[in-house]
Design a protein around this motif. Structure first.
Motif, PDB file in Angstrom:
ATOM      1  N   ALA A   1      18.235  33.768  36.628  1.00 40.43           N
ATOM      2  CA  ALA A   1      18.616  32.372  36.868  1.00 40.43           C
ATOM      3  C   ALA A   1      18.382  31.488  35.642  1.00 40.43           C
ATOM      4  O   ALA A   1      18.943  30.397  35.555  1.00 40.43           O
ATOM      5  N   GLU A   2      17.594  31.955  34.686  1.00 42.82           N
ATOM      6  CA  GLU A   2      17.395  31.200  33.447  1.00 42.82           C
ATOM      7  C   GLU A   2      18.677  31.126  32.626  1.00 42.82           C
ATOM      8  O   GLU A   2      18.879  30.175  31.879  1.00 42.82           O
ATOM      9  N   SER A   3      19.538  32.147  32.746  1.00 42.99           N
ATOM     10  CA  SER A   3      20.770  32.153  31.960  1.00 42.99           C
ATOM     11  C   SER A   3      22.041  32.163  32.817  1.00 42.99           C
ATOM     12  O   SER A   3      23.133  32.013  32.281  1.00 42.99           O
ATOM     13  N   LEU A   4      21.898  32.351  34.112  1.00 44.57           N
ATOM     14  CA  LEU A   4      23.058  32.351  35.008  1.00 44.57           C
ATOM     15  C   LEU A   4      22.939  31.193  35.992  1.00 44.57           C
ATOM     16  O   LEU A   4      21.859  30.928  36.506  1.00 44.57           O
ATOM     17  N   GLU A   5      24.059  30.555  36.256  1.00 45.35           N
ATOM     18  CA  GLU A   5      24.078  29.502  37.270  1.00 45.35           C
ATOM     19  C   GLU A   5      24.774  30.016  38.516  1.00 45.35           C
ATOM     20  O   GLU A   5      25.545  30.963  38.466  1.00 45.35           O
TER      21      GLU A   5
END
Length: 66
Positions: free
Chosen positions: A29-33
């Motif tokens: 979730a740090e790099s994917l929305e």
């Protein structure tokens, strides 16, 4: 109309399979929305001297593209 994509993620934890799952999703979730779901494909453990020392979870994450 929406389009979703699925990726495979492997995460591990010394605490539990649930913790590995939570950590894997949080890191992704740090790099994917727009992560909408996770499917646990496989679980395994590492054992040393008869005791579980690490839990590993392989999962597929689904996220909606913008």
């Amino acid at each position: 109309m929406s389009i979703a994509k699925t990726i495979e993620v492997t995460a591990s934890s010394k605490k539990s399979s649930e913790d590995a799952l939570k950590q894997g999703i949080a890191k992704a979730a740090e790099s994917l929305e727009n992560i909408t779901g996770a499917w646990v494909m496989d679980q395994s453990v590492k054992v040393n001297k008869g005791k579980i020392v690490e839990y590993t979870v392989r999962m597929k994450l689904t996220f909606v593209l913008k």
